[in-house]
Every structure is written in structure tokens, then in C-alpha cells.
Motif scaffolding. Structure first.
Motif, PDB file in Angstrom:
ATOM      1  N   ARG A   1      20.585  66.467  -6.731  1.00 17.06           N
ATOM      2  CA  ARG A   1      21.640  66.430  -5.696  1.00 17.06           C
ATOM      3  C   ARG A   1      22.929  65.805  -6.216  1.00 17.06           C
ATOM      4  N   GLY A   2      23.425  66.322  -7.328  1.00 16.29           N
ATOM      5  CA  GLY A   2      24.686  65.858  -7.880  1.00 16.29           C
ATOM      6  C   GLY A   2      25.827  66.755  -7.452  1.00 16.29           C
ATOM      7  N   GLU A   3      26.932  66.689  -8.187  1.00 19.36           N
ATOM      8  CA  GLU A   3      28.108  67.472  -7.833  1.00 19.36           C
ATOM      9  C   GLU A   3      27.832  68.975  -7.909  1.00 19.36           C
ATOM     10  N   GLY A   4      27.024  69.380  -8.885  1.00 19.15           N
ATOM     11  CA  GLY A   4      26.705  70.805  -9.004  1.00 19.15           C
ATOM     12  C   GLY A   4      26.062  71.346  -7.741  1.00 19.15           C
ATOM     13  N   TYR A   5      25.121  70.604  -7.213  1.00 19.49           N
ATOM     14  CA  TYR A   5      24.450  71.012  -5.976  1.00 19.49           C
ATOM     15  C   TYR A   5      25.449  71.093  -4.826  1.00 19.49           C
ATOM     16  N   GLN A   6      26.380  70.141  -4.770  1.00 22.31           N
ATOM     17  CA  GLN A   6      27.374  70.127  -3.687  1.00 22.31           C
ATOM     18  C   GLN A   6      28.277  71.356  -3.748  1.00 22.31           C
ATOM     19  N   PHE A   7      28.674  71.765  -4.951  1.00 22.75           N
ATOM     20  CA  PHE A   7      29.525  72.951  -5.050  1.00 22.75           C
ATOM     21  C   PHE A   7      28.761  74.225  -4.713  1.00 22.75           C
ATOM     22  N   LEU A   8      27.485  74.270  -5.029  1.00 26.20           N
ATOM     23  CA  LEU A   8      26.665  75.403  -4.609  1.00 26.20           C
ATOM     24  C   LEU A   8      26.571  75.475  -3.086  1.00 26.20           C
ATOM     25  N   GLN A   9      26.393  74.327  -2.450  1.00 29.14           N
ATOM     26  CA  GLN A   9      26.366  74.278  -0.988  1.00 29.14           C
ATOM     27  C   GLN A   9      27.705  74.696  -0.400  1.00 29.14           C
ATOM     28  N   LEU A  10      28.765  74.244  -1.022  1.00 30.66           N
ATOM     29  CA  LEU A  10      30.110  74.575  -0.553  1.00 30.66           C
ATOM     30  C   LEU A  10      30.320  76.085  -0.538  1.00 30.66           C
ATOM     31  N   GLY A  11      29.949  76.745  -1.622  1.00 34.47           N
ATOM     32  CA  GLY A  11      30.112  78.196  -1.689  1.00 34.47           C
ATOM     33  C   GLY A  11      29.278  78.930  -0.666  1.00 34.47           C
ATOM     34  N   ALA A  12      28.029  78.496  -0.501  1.00 35.75           N
ATOM     35  CA  ALA A  12      27.128  79.180   0.428  1.00 35.75           C
ATOM     36  C   ALA A  12      27.610  79.066   1.861  1.00 35.75           C
ATOM     37  N   PHE A  13      28.029  77.872   2.270  1.00 37.22           N
ATOM     38  CA  PHE A  13      28.338  77.679   3.688  1.00 37.22           C
ATOM     39  C   PHE A  13      29.717  78.178   4.082  1.00 37.22           C
ATOM     40  N   ILE A  14      30.675  78.211   3.154  1.00 35.86           N
ATOM     41  CA  ILE A  14      31.965  78.797   3.543  1.00 35.86           C
ATOM     42  C   ILE A  14      31.835  80.307   3.656  1.00 35.86           C
ATOM     43  N   GLU A  15      31.000  80.905   2.806  1.00 34.56           N
ATOM     44  CA  GLU A  15      30.760  82.343   2.902  1.00 34.56           C
ATOM     45  C   GLU A  15      29.982  82.671   4.175  1.00 34.56           C
ATOM     46  N   ARG A  16      28.994  81.869   4.492  1.00 34.43           N
ATOM     47  CA  ARG A  16      28.183  82.107   5.689  1.00 34.43           C
ATOM     48  C   ARG A  16      29.012  81.947   6.958  1.00 34.43           C
ATOM     49  N   ALA A  17      29.915  80.980   6.970  1.00 37.91           N
ATOM     50  CA  ALA A  17      30.792  80.789   8.127  1.00 37.91           C
ATOM     51  C   ALA A  17      31.680  82.008   8.337  1.00 37.91           C
ATOM     52  N   ASP A  18      32.216  82.532   7.252  1.00 41.38           N
ATOM     53  CA  ASP A  18      33.058  83.722   7.318  1.00 41.38           C
ATOM     54  C   ASP A  18      32.290  84.900   7.926  1.00 41.38           C
ATOM     55  N   TRP A  19      31.046  85.061   7.509  1.00 39.54           N
ATOM     56  CA  TRP A  19      30.248  86.183   7.999  1.00 39.54           C
ATOM     57  C   TRP A  19      29.751  85.977   9.413  1.00 39.54           C
ATOM     58  N   ALA A  20      29.616  84.736   9.864  1.00 37.61           N
ATOM     59  CA  ALA A  20      29.249  84.498  11.265  1.00 37.61           C
ATOM     60  C   ALA A  20      30.280  85.130  12.183  1.00 37.61           C
TER      61      ALA A  20
END
Length: 331
Positions: free
Chosen positions: A158-177
Motif C-alpha cells: 500500500r505505497g504510492e504505486g498502489y495509490q496511483f492505481l486506485q486513482l486511475g481506477a476510480f476516476i475512470e469509474r466515476a466518469d462511466w457512472a
């Protein structure tokens, strides 16, 4: 973390989320095309596929490329087209290439999972899609996205790499919602009897819930029949729905606060504003003032947030300085 590493991880995750949601969009369009006849059969299908393209601003592109808009042209363009940067084919390729560039920042299991997805989609063809069935491919895409999500959660620290992966997933998912709600909510209406119209609306919104794997969630939360207002509430304002705009915005805010490390950043403020808008909104007020204007405003906020994420974390110091100097000269 280096800007290049952050960008590659962010986009690897966005590509996988985009592939899954493209599959869900096609699933919605397929289901709506088979609804009880409001038009003659051909027109009903044409409306469904055009609405899918309109949600992605691709109607003119497909019409120019193929000369028509129907099930075959839309499926070809969204699933397997090599010249469509947002096709499922290119999403898998983009995710795999980004991961390959950052193999030291992810786990071996994550890269192997993405590489497997890429090798499999590379072997797909239009002929095979027709013989196997579109639904089989859509389910495969969703399962590959879920596999990557699972192996990421299960193996990556759960370092910075994990946070950027989460960032990409959830901004894309929000757009598609927003996009997926728009395709079902904006379909043209025709004059029908009250019972017929109610039946069509029920099946249309049920199709959206089923395509989003949210029908059971809806039933648990709402005891009433499926309705436009409750589906919109579920997709926009319901915290317990993992794909709702509120869930995505809240997660983005928390991730960005973690990445900011206590610093005051505009990107955190923007995410917090979107989260607050979703958290304290009421569906009755949204519908009274108009669903479409609210969705357009939310989409604009997401776009601004995405631009700020790119500027804050993924633009090198030299590029940022050059941009700043250019803006100063322009003033």
C-alpha cells in the motif's frame, strides 16, 4: 515517485477500468435493443447503438468510418478496432505496455495477469467473436478486469504505486457512472399508453442495473419496483454501491489526501468539492432541477479534476516550468 512511474501506473489502471466499462456499455446497448417494441425493430436497435456512441462522442467517427451505425459497426469499433485508442483491444494493450515499463513498481503476478489478457485479446477476431457470441467476450473482459483488480489488492503493498492505481481506477469509474446513466436516461420517448410506457421504463432501467451487476444491490436497498429515480440515486448518491459517483468521488478524495501528504493542493480541493456535492445532494432536488444539467456539471468537474491530477503528479518539473512561463508570457 517519478512522474513517469506515476503516470504509467495511473493509466494502466484506467485502461483496465475503461475496458470493463466499455463491455458494460455494450451490454446495456444489447439489452435495450431487445426491449419491447416502442419503434419498429430496426429503429429500436439503431437508437440503442447510437445512444451508446453518443455517450462516448463517437457517432460521427463511426459513421464516417463505416457509413452506418448498427450493432456490427459499433461492436467492431468498440471491441476490436486497432485504430480506436479507446477500444477494448487497445485498452488491454495500453495497460500491458504501461505495466511492462514499470515492472519494478508492480508485482510479478500483476504483470503476468495483464500479459495474459493482452495475449488472449490479441488472438480474438471478428469471425471468432461472431462464432463464440458477443456476450461471452463481454463476460471475459469483465472477468479479466476483475482478475487484475483482485491480484493488485492481494499482492501489491500500500505505497504510492498502489495509490496511483486506485486513482486511475476510480476516476475512470466515476466518469462511466455518469456515461452509463446517460445512455439509459436519455433515450427518446414516444407517445404510448401508460401501461406500455411503464413496462418499457421498467425493462430499460432493469437492463442498466443488470449490465452493472447491480440488480441485487438495488433489490436489497429498495423494496419498490425499479424506477428511474431510484436507479439514478443508486448510481449517483448511494455510498454502499461500489460503482456510484459518490463512492468514487469519496475514494478519490481520500487517495489524493494521502498522496498530498498534508500539503494544501488544488487537486485535493477539487476532489473534496465533488465528493461533497455527491454526498449532500438529494435525488428529488436533482430531478426537479433536471438530471441532465446535474450530470453535465459532474462530468465537467471530473474533467477538471483529471486535468489537475495530470498537472500535479504526472508532468515533469521541466514541462511544468515551461507551461508556467508560456502562461505568464500569454498574460
Amino acid at each position: 515517485m517519478l512522474c513517469r512511474t506515476a503516470s504509467d501506473l495511473y493509466w494502466a489502471s484506467r485502461h483496465m477500468e475503461r475496458a470493463e466499462n466499455t463491455a458494460r456499455l455494450i451490454d446495456v446497448a444489447l439489452r435495450i435493443a431487445m426491449l419491447p417494441e416502442r419503434y419498429d425493430r430496426g429503429k429500436a436497435e439503431a437508437v440503442s447503438w447510437r445512444r451508446a456512441l453518443d455517450a462516448l462522442d463517437l457517432s460521427d467517427v463511426v459513421l464516417e468510418k463505416y457509413g452506418r451505425i448498427d450493432a456490427e459497426t459499433v461492436l467492431r469499433h468498440l471491441l476490436l478496432a486497432t485504430d480506436n485508442p479507446a477500444s477494448v483491444f487497445n485498452c488491454f494493450r495500453g495497460a500491458r505496455e504501461a505495466a511492462r515499463a514499470q515492472r519494478v513498481a508492480i508485482t510479478a503476478e500483476m504483470y503476468e495477469d495483464l500479459n495474459t489478457s493482452w495475449l488472449e485479446i490479441r488472438g480474438r477476431s471478428w469471425g471468432r467473436l461472431q462464432s463464440d457470441g458477443v456476450n461471452n467476450l463481454l463476460e471475459w473482459v469483465k472477468s479479466r478486469s476483475a482478475s487484475f483488480r483482485g491480484v493488485t489488492i492481494g499482492t501489491l503493498g500500500r505505497g504510492e504505486g498502489y495509490q496511483f492505481l486506485q486513482l486511475g481506477a476510480f476516476i475512470e469509474r466515476a466518469d462511466w457512472a455518469i456515461r452509463l446513466l446517460d445512455i439509459a436516461g436519455s433515450e427518446p420517448h414516444v407517445q404510448t399508453g401508460r401501461d406500455a410506457e411503464d413496462t418499457v421504463d421498467y425493462f430499460r432501467w432493469s437492463a442498466l442495473l443488470q449490465a452493472l451487476s447491480a440488480f441485487e444491490t438495488y433489490r436489497r436497498l429498495y423494496r419498490s419496483s425499479v424506477s428511474a429515480a431510484r436507479v439514478a440515486e443508486l448510481m449517483l448518491l448511494e455510498q454502499s454501491n461500489p460503482r456510484s459517483l459518490l463512492t468514487c468521488a469519496s475514494t478519490l478524495h481520500e487517495v489524493l489526501k494521502t498522496l498530498a501528504g498534508g500539503e494544501t493542493m488544488e487537486v485535493v480541493r477539487l476532489a473534496g468539492s465533488l465528493s461533497a456535492q455527491s454526498r449532500y445532494a438529494r435525488i428529488d432536488d436533482i430531478l426537479d432541477t433536471g438530471l441532465q444539467p446535474w450530470l453535465q456539471d459532474a462530468m465537467a468537474r471530473l474533467s477538471t479534476l483529471g486535468d489537475e491530477i495530470q498537472r500535479q503528479f504526472m508532468v515533469s518539473t521541466e514541462v511544468a516550468q515551461a507551461q508556467s512561463q508560456s502562461q505568464s508570457q500569454a498574460k
